[in-house]
Design an enzyme around this catalytic site. Structure first.
Site, PDB file in Angstrom:
ATOM      1  N   ASN A 160     -62.635  41.712 101.359  1.00 23.16           N
ATOM      2  CA  ASN A 160     -63.494  40.599 100.923  1.00 23.16           C
ATOM      3  C   ASN A 160     -63.471  39.367 101.831  1.00 23.16           C
ATOM      4  O   ASN A 160     -64.464  38.668 101.935  1.00 23.16           O
ATOM      5  CB  ASN A 160     -63.208  40.230  99.462  1.00 23.16           C
ATOM      6  N   GLU A 256     -50.400  39.930  97.597  1.00 19.55           N
ATOM      7  CA  GLU A 256     -51.405  39.172  96.849  1.00 19.55           C
ATOM      8  C   GLU A 256     -52.342  40.202  96.228  1.00 19.55           C
ATOM      9  O   GLU A 256     -53.059  40.900  96.936  1.00 19.55           O
ATOM     10  CB  GLU A 256     -52.181  38.229  97.769  1.00 19.55           C
ATOM     11  N   CYS A 290     -60.238  37.583  94.443  1.00 19.54           N
ATOM     12  CA  CYS A 290     -59.086  37.711  93.539  1.00 19.54           C
ATOM     13  C   CYS A 290     -58.981  36.484  92.661  1.00 19.54           C
ATOM     14  O   CYS A 290     -58.534  36.561  91.516  1.00 19.54           O
ATOM     15  CB  CYS A 290     -57.801  37.916  94.347  1.00 19.54           C
TER      16      CYS A 290
HETATM   17  O1  G3P Z   1     -59.836  36.749  96.975  1.00 18.18           O
HETATM   18  C1  G3P Z   1     -59.709  36.034  98.117  1.00 18.18           C
HETATM   19  C2  G3P Z   1     -59.382  34.585  97.896  1.00 18.18           C
HETATM   20  O2  G3P Z   1     -58.114  34.373  98.411  1.00 18.18           O
HETATM   21  C3  G3P Z   1     -60.431  33.716  98.530  1.00 18.18           C
HETATM   22  O3  G3P Z   1     -60.065  32.393  98.690  1.00 18.18           O
HETATM   23  O4  G3P Z   1     -60.119  29.950  98.344  1.00 18.18           O
HETATM   24  O5  G3P Z   1     -62.156  31.333  97.825  1.00 18.18           O
HETATM   25  O6  G3P Z   1     -60.145  31.456  96.392  1.00 18.18           O
HETATM   26  P1  G3P Z   1     -60.664  31.224  97.776  1.00 18.18           P
END
Ligand code: G3P
Length: 480
Positions: A160, A256, A290
């Site tokens: 992703n 993670e 996530c």
């Molecule tokens: O799922 C990936 C995540 O770490 C993306 O970053 O800052 O958009 O939550 P953010």
């Protein structure tokens, strides 16, 4: 080998720092449009073995390079990424089906992350302790405590954020003198390899970073159980993370994994601000984060009003292709879309009410809002990784906290209320790594500690914490 095959082979080899070339390749197509984007080597165990040996060998020299020179390499890497921003962004956008402006932001964000890591890394100082009077102890001792690299870091990144989540492992490993064996998710690997190509255009000594690509079934276990791996940093699904943890035995891990982040909405919340954050948090990149908001736990008194506001904002989202920079685009593959659809169908069959959405065109799932979702529905507990949001109505804060904590996951949670003291009190009860007050759940900014508890992960990321996780203390004791 004919001329054309020879040229392709050279192109592939320029993306790898290993001298070993895989004979078999896998073609990678765009998520929408079925455009052939390129191919990746399907490496064998023997080829991975060579990459691993080379990384292990080169790490010894790299660890001796002055940290300010390692930082220069990282700054040069950030420069290279920005120089190639458009090519990288287009590749990310097509390969993982992400809106082009989000893909561009991912490149900018990654350059910032790399620079911050370089700057943080040069300030990684040791410590000193004077001996003290423990039984049998003496004050005639001084402990000099330094930080050492772990050795070879195996960095496994997800589809992703194929550039940002890869660099967030590679950069802290390099600044601290580790070598890296980088294994990107197959869909996302062209973006990951382009990112590595930018790194190989700097003065990074040859062999310190090895990119390995191939089938998980062929090289997955071989990688995570390889005796030359000294640390594994993995981002991806919980089941895979758990399987890695079982196999890795005593290898230090940072994982993670999945999430089911709740937005807890109390009766005194600013509903406009809440709806805006919930929609942004739940539907950006079509929910394939996530850290996406994956359930709303709202007090009954304001549930109708909030649902209406969320509905209006969802219906204003654009639906289309990554090239059109649409908010909602097709999911990464058919299996993912099928899973999201099955969660919607299950909830509807058990009495949830459809507020908006539930339309599908191949792998494109229209943003879907379901109200009156209850604990007997899979959608209340499963992580969809797609654009569907359940509203679960609760009687009070206690029920909200109970439901939030009943999840197997514990990544982040948002609390929306004007009463900050109450939010702090509730936040203290939540079994999650981070609590966001009056804002959506998110990992960034990338230097904040990022923690998953329960089935959401192990260890801590975020620039400083990632650096710490890839080093260990080494103590010299001076006796006098
Ligand atoms: O799922 C990936 C995540 O770490 C993306 O970053 O800052 O958009 O939550 P953010």
């Amino acid at each position: 080998m004919n001329e054309q095959e020879n040229t392709t082979e050279k192109k592939v080899s320029s993306l790898q720092s290993t001298t070993v070339l895989a004979k078999n390749k896998k073609e990678i197509y765009s998520v929408t449009g079925n455009e052939l984007l390129g191919s990746i080597p399907l490496m064998t165990k023997k080829e991975v073995e060579a990459a691993m040996n080379e990384a292990s060998l080169q790490q010894k020299t790299w660890a001796k390079v002055e940290v300010y020179k390692r930082a220069q390499v990282l700054h040069a890497w950030a420069d290279e990424l920005l120089k190639n921003k458009e090519e990288l962004a287009v590749t990310i956008s097509k390969e993982v089906g992400k809106g082009i402006s989000s893909a561009q932001k991912e490149v900018d964000r990654t350059a910032d992350l790399i620079r911050y890591t370089a700057e943080e890394g040069v300030r990684l100082h040791g410590d000193m302790m004077k001996g003290d009077a423990f039984p049998g102890g003496t004050t005639d001792k001084i402990a000099m405590i330094g930080r050492e690299p772990l050795g070879v870091v195996l960095a496994i990144s997800p589809f992703n954020y194929p550039v940002n989540l890869a660099a967030s492992k590679v950069a802290p490993a390099l600044i601290t003198g580790n070598a890296v064996v980088f294994k990107p998710a197959t869909q996302g690997s062209l973006s990951g390899l382009l990112m590595i190509k930018a790194l190989l255009n700097t003065n990074l000594p040859k062999g310190v970073v090895q990119a390995v690509t191939g089938k998980g079934s062929e090289i997955g276990d071989f990688l995570v159980t390889h005796p030359k791996v000294n640390m594994i940093s993995f981002t991806g699904g919980t089941a895979t993370g758990q399987a890695i943890a079982e196999k890795a035995k005593m290898i230090p891990l940072v994982l993670e994994l999945g999430g089911k982040d709740p937005a807890i909405v109390l009766e005194d919340a600013d509903l406009d601000l809440t709806a805006k954050n919930i929609v942004g948090g739940a539907f950006s990149y079509s929910g394939q984060r996530c850290t996406a908001i994956k359930r709303v736990l709202v007090q009954e008194e304001v549930a109708d009003a909030l649902t209406l506001k969320i509905k209006e904002q969802i219906e204003a989202l654009s639906i289309g292709t990554p090239e059109e920079d649409a908010d909602i685009t097709a999911l990464i593959d058919e299996q993912s879309a099928d899973f999201v659809q099955s969660l919607i169908d299950d909830a509807l069959s058990k009495g949830a009410s459809l507020v908006t959405g539930n339309k599908r065109e191949e792998n494109l799932i229209y943003p879907t809002l379901l109200d009156h979702v209850t604990a007997d529905m899979d959608l209340a507990w499963e992580e969809p990784f797609g654009p569907v949001l359940p509203i679960i109505r609760v009687k009070n804060e206690t029920e909200a906290v109970e439901l939030a904590n009943a999840s197997e996951y514990g990544l982040q949670a948002s609390i929306f209320t004007k009463n900050v003291e109450k939010a702090m009190k509730l936040g203290a009860e939540l079994e999650v790594g981070s609590v966001q007050l009056n804002a959506k759940t998110e990992r960034g900014p990338d230097h904040f500690p990022f923690i998953g508890v329960k089935n959401s992960g192990l260890g801590v990321q975020g620039v400083r914490r990632s650096i710490e996780s890839m080093t260990r203390d080494k103590v010299f004791v001076l006796n006098f």
